[in-house]
Write an enzyme that holds these catalytic residues in place. Sequence first.
Site, PDB file in Angstrom:
ATOM      1  N   ASN A   7      -2.747   0.415 -11.235  1.00 13.42           N
ATOM      2  CA  ASN A   7      -3.529   0.193 -10.019  1.00 13.42           C
ATOM      3  C   ASN A   7      -4.277   1.489  -9.714  1.00 13.42           C
ATOM      4  OD1 ASN A   7      -4.529  -0.365  -7.508  1.00 13.42           O
ATOM      5  ND2 ASN A   7      -2.562  -0.870  -6.570  1.00 13.42           N
ATOM      6  N   LYS A  14      -1.618   4.424  -9.851  1.00 13.62           N
ATOM      7  CA  LYS A  14      -0.210   4.040  -9.739  1.00 13.62           C
ATOM      8  C   LYS A  14       0.137   3.189 -10.940  1.00 13.62           C
ATOM      9  CE  LYS A  14      -0.267   2.685  -5.182  1.00 13.62           C
ATOM     10  NZ  LYS A  14       0.089   1.813  -4.130  1.00 13.62           N
ATOM     11  N   ARG A  90      -4.867  -4.089 -11.676  1.00 18.25           N
ATOM     12  CA  ARG A  90      -5.258  -4.687 -10.410  1.00 18.25           C
ATOM     13  C   ARG A  90      -6.752  -4.421 -10.210  1.00 18.25           C
ATOM     14  NH1 ARG A  90      -3.230  -3.270  -4.348  1.00 18.25           N
ATOM     15  NH2 ARG A  90      -4.134  -5.115  -3.434  1.00 18.25           N
ATOM     16  N   HIS A 179      -5.380  -9.112  -0.791  1.00 15.18           N
ATOM     17  CA  HIS A 179      -3.921  -9.170  -0.965  1.00 15.18           C
ATOM     18  C   HIS A 179      -3.562 -10.448  -1.721  1.00 15.18           C
ATOM     19  CE1 HIS A 179      -3.699  -6.836   3.082  1.00 15.18           C
ATOM     20  NE2 HIS A 179      -3.542  -5.988   2.083  1.00 15.18           N
ATOM     21  N   GLY A 209       1.114  -5.119   6.551  1.00 14.38           N
ATOM     22  CA  GLY A 209       1.310  -3.733   6.136  1.00 14.38           C
ATOM     23  C   GLY A 209       0.282  -2.892   6.840  1.00 14.38           C
ATOM     24  N   ASN A 210      -0.073  -1.762   6.249  1.00 17.68           N
ATOM     25  CA  ASN A 210      -1.147  -0.973   6.829  1.00 17.68           C
ATOM     26  C   ASN A 210      -2.438  -1.798   6.827  1.00 17.68           C
ATOM     27  OD1 ASN A 210      -2.309   1.268   7.948  1.00 17.68           O
ATOM     28  ND2 ASN A 210      -2.977   2.007   5.942  1.00 17.68           N
ATOM     29  N   GLY A 211      -2.693  -2.493   5.706  1.00 18.67           N
ATOM     30  CA  GLY A 211      -3.680  -3.583   5.690  1.00 18.67           C
ATOM     31  C   GLY A 211      -2.892  -4.857   5.941  1.00 18.67           C
ATOM     32  N   ARG A 240      -8.047  -0.836  10.672  1.00 16.96           N
ATOM     33  CA  ARG A 240      -9.159  -1.795  10.735  1.00 16.96           C
ATOM     34  C   ARG A 240      -9.064  -2.647  12.000  1.00 16.96           C
ATOM     35  NH1 ARG A 240      -7.625  -3.372   5.145  1.00 16.96           N
ATOM     36  NH2 ARG A 240      -8.728  -1.987   3.721  1.00 16.96           N
ATOM     37  N   ASP A 282       0.276   4.431  11.650  1.00 12.49           N
ATOM     38  CA  ASP A 282       1.600   4.026  11.174  1.00 12.49           C
ATOM     39  C   ASP A 282       2.340   3.293  12.287  1.00 12.49           C
ATOM     40  OD1 ASP A 282       4.455   4.162  10.537  1.00 12.49           O
ATOM     41  OD2 ASP A 282       3.791   5.399   8.853  1.00 12.49           O
ATOM     42  N   PHE A 283       2.756   2.063  11.995  1.00 11.01           N
ATOM     43  CA  PHE A 283       3.360   1.237  13.035  1.00 11.01           C
ATOM     44  C   PHE A 283       4.648   1.849  13.597  1.00 11.01           C
ATOM     45  CE2 PHE A 283       0.902  -2.593  13.649  1.00 11.01           C
ATOM     46  CZ  PHE A 283       0.000  -2.511  12.598  1.00 11.01           C
ATOM     47  N   VAL A 331       5.414  -3.712   7.430  1.00 14.30           N
ATOM     48  CA  VAL A 331       5.845  -4.139   8.762  1.00 14.30           C
ATOM     49  C   VAL A 331       6.622  -5.457   8.657  1.00 14.30           C
ATOM     50  CG1 VAL A 331       5.069  -4.760  11.085  1.00 14.30           C
ATOM     51  CG2 VAL A 331       3.819  -3.019   9.780  1.00 14.30           C
ATOM     52  N   GLY A 332       6.109  -6.387   7.876  1.00 15.31           N
ATOM     53  CA  GLY A 332       6.752  -7.707   7.748  1.00 15.31           C
ATOM     54  C   GLY A 332       8.168  -7.624   7.200  1.00 15.31           C
ATOM     55  N   GLU A 384       3.685  -7.038  -5.958  1.00 16.77           N
ATOM     56  CA  GLU A 384       2.384  -7.267  -6.584  1.00 16.77           C
ATOM     57  C   GLU A 384       2.392  -6.864  -8.057  1.00 16.77           C
ATOM     58  OE1 GLU A 384       0.690  -5.348  -2.903  1.00 16.77           O
ATOM     59  OE2 GLU A 384      -1.006  -6.570  -3.500  1.00 16.77           O
TER      60      GLU A 384
HETATM   61  P1  AMP Z   1       2.431  -1.209   3.492  1.00 18.67           P
HETATM   62  O1  AMP Z   1       0.936  -1.079   3.658  1.00 18.67           O
HETATM   63  O2  AMP Z   1       2.865  -2.585   3.096  1.00 18.67           O
HETATM   64  O3  AMP Z   1       3.028  -0.118   2.637  1.00 18.67           O
HETATM   65  O4  AMP Z   1       3.057  -0.983   4.959  1.00 18.67           O
HETATM   66  C1  AMP Z   1       2.973   0.256   5.610  1.00 18.67           C
HETATM   67  C2  AMP Z   1       3.253   0.055   7.088  1.00 18.67           C
HETATM   68  O5  AMP Z   1       4.586  -0.473   7.270  1.00 18.67           O
HETATM   69  C3  AMP Z   1       3.192   1.360   7.862  1.00 18.67           C
HETATM   70  O6  AMP Z   1       2.371   1.226   9.009  1.00 18.67           O
HETATM   71  C4  AMP Z   1       4.629   1.571   8.290  1.00 18.67           C
HETATM   72  O7  AMP Z   1       4.703   2.204   9.522  1.00 18.67           O
HETATM   73  C5  AMP Z   1       5.129   0.159   8.415  1.00 18.67           C
HETATM   74  N1  AMP Z   1       6.599   0.151   8.480  1.00 18.67           N
HETATM   75  C6  AMP Z   1       7.477   0.553   7.562  1.00 18.67           C
HETATM   76  N2  AMP Z   1       8.735   0.468   8.051  1.00 18.67           N
HETATM   77  C7  AMP Z   1       8.642   0.018   9.322  1.00 18.67           C
HETATM   78  C8  AMP Z   1       9.563  -0.287  10.379  1.00 18.67           C
HETATM   79  N3  AMP Z   1      10.871  -0.112  10.218  1.00 18.67           N
HETATM   80  N4  AMP Z   1       9.078  -0.722  11.546  1.00 18.67           N
HETATM   81  C9  AMP Z   1       7.769  -0.882  11.715  1.00 18.67           C
HETATM   82  N5  AMP Z   1       6.843  -0.623  10.787  1.00 18.67           N
HETATM   83  C10 AMP Z   1       7.272  -0.179   9.600  1.00 18.67           C
END
Ligand code: AMP
Length: 398
Positions: A7, A14, A90, A179, A209-211, A240, A282-283, A331-332, A384
């Site tokens: 990727n 990666k 990818r 995605h 996720g971030n996206g 976004r 970052d969530f 996040v999910g 993925e």
């Molecule tokens: P991804 O793009 O799928 O790698 O997701 C990254 C996002 O997941 C980031 O904003 C992280 O803050 C969020 N994330 C990871 N762990 C947690 C958690 N325990 N609670 C809330 N958000 C999380």
Amino acid sequence: MKILVINCGSSSLKYQLIDMEGETVMAKGLCERIGIPGSRLKHEVPGKEDYVVETDLPDHSVAVKLVFDALTGEYGVVKSVDEIGAIGHRVLHGSNRFTESIIVNDEVKKVIRECFDLGPLHNPANLMGIEACEKVVPGKKNVAVFDTTFGMTLPEKAYYYAIPKEYYDKYAIRRYGFHGTSHAYVSQETIRFGGLDPEKAKVIVCHLGNGASISASIGGKAVDTSMGLTPLEGLIMGTRSGDIDGGVIQFIANHENKTVDEVLNILNKKSGVLGMTGISSDFRDIENAAEEGNHMAKVALDAFRYRVAKYIGSYVAAMNGVDAISFTAGVGENDKVTRQIVIDEYFSYLGAKIDPERNNVRGKERLISTDDSKVKIFLIPTNEELAIARDTKRLIEA
Ligand code: AMP
């Protein structure tokens, strides 16, 4: 058979080497700062110490060469490159020209190049990765796995924008969705893990996720998806904005003396929960700030979850029902509060109910709804790389 999955980003690469027999990861790693001073490779083999090389990586070919050296050398996991059956790449955008993954040839590369303006940040890097592999391991088959092919089964009513038809005819402007590998993998896995009807199961996948994006699929085939021509549309994301009135673009451009490109850059990179709060994309940071009483952090989280719920609701309507809703990505997979609020606060009318004990989990495949929930809710970690490796294996064995 062993499949290497690559990727490529504009300055990163990666990779994962997957043994398809047990679908296990033999090694994975990351080349960073390609073409920028301070470049390095981090190579990880499960159960062993990480191997880090700090060396000049002027371009993707040098990075690919270093990856093959790492895979076959002292810290390697295979004796020679001959053990690697093929390479799966990818690729972000395949326009409406590819409805499936495909073995790379000159024509495929030409189309990936023609899609540069649809995926300006990713497609050039993806093509660089393919060409680097062709140079470093000539004769090895490369397979392109597009993020956009999952969206190719959308019906016309879901993929056309209500703009003059000439723009579709001239430029193929339509909803593509992204995605795609994640949505395809998680929807299939939901059907398998949940024991659902492989032909008729109505599944909604929330890739948060971030996206972030959401898809609706029947029997694993997409019928709608929230991202559009580009990944900007749909949910509120880390940086976004997601859905927005086009008038906002004009207004900001006029009042801030900015070009359309500059405003789009703001909507892609400086908006979302970052833009709303000024704190972080970052969530976890947003959740911490909300807990400490920051008002806009709380609003951003509410708005993010509200938008997810609105999309789920619209997809229940689009499919006239839903059998399962699955959560995936950062996040999910990790944020039980978001899962619980989205389902319990917005879908009790459907008889959907989260089981708090089952929901108290991270990153594991699990049913998280109660036994009497009318809709099954799952946590399904996305993978993925495995999806790309499976497609690559299928194509080269065909
Ligand atoms: P991804 O793009 O799928 O790698 O997701 C990254 C996002 O997941 C980031 O904003 C992280 O803050 C969020 N994330 C990871 N762990 C947690 C958690 N325990 N609670 C809330 N958000 C999380």
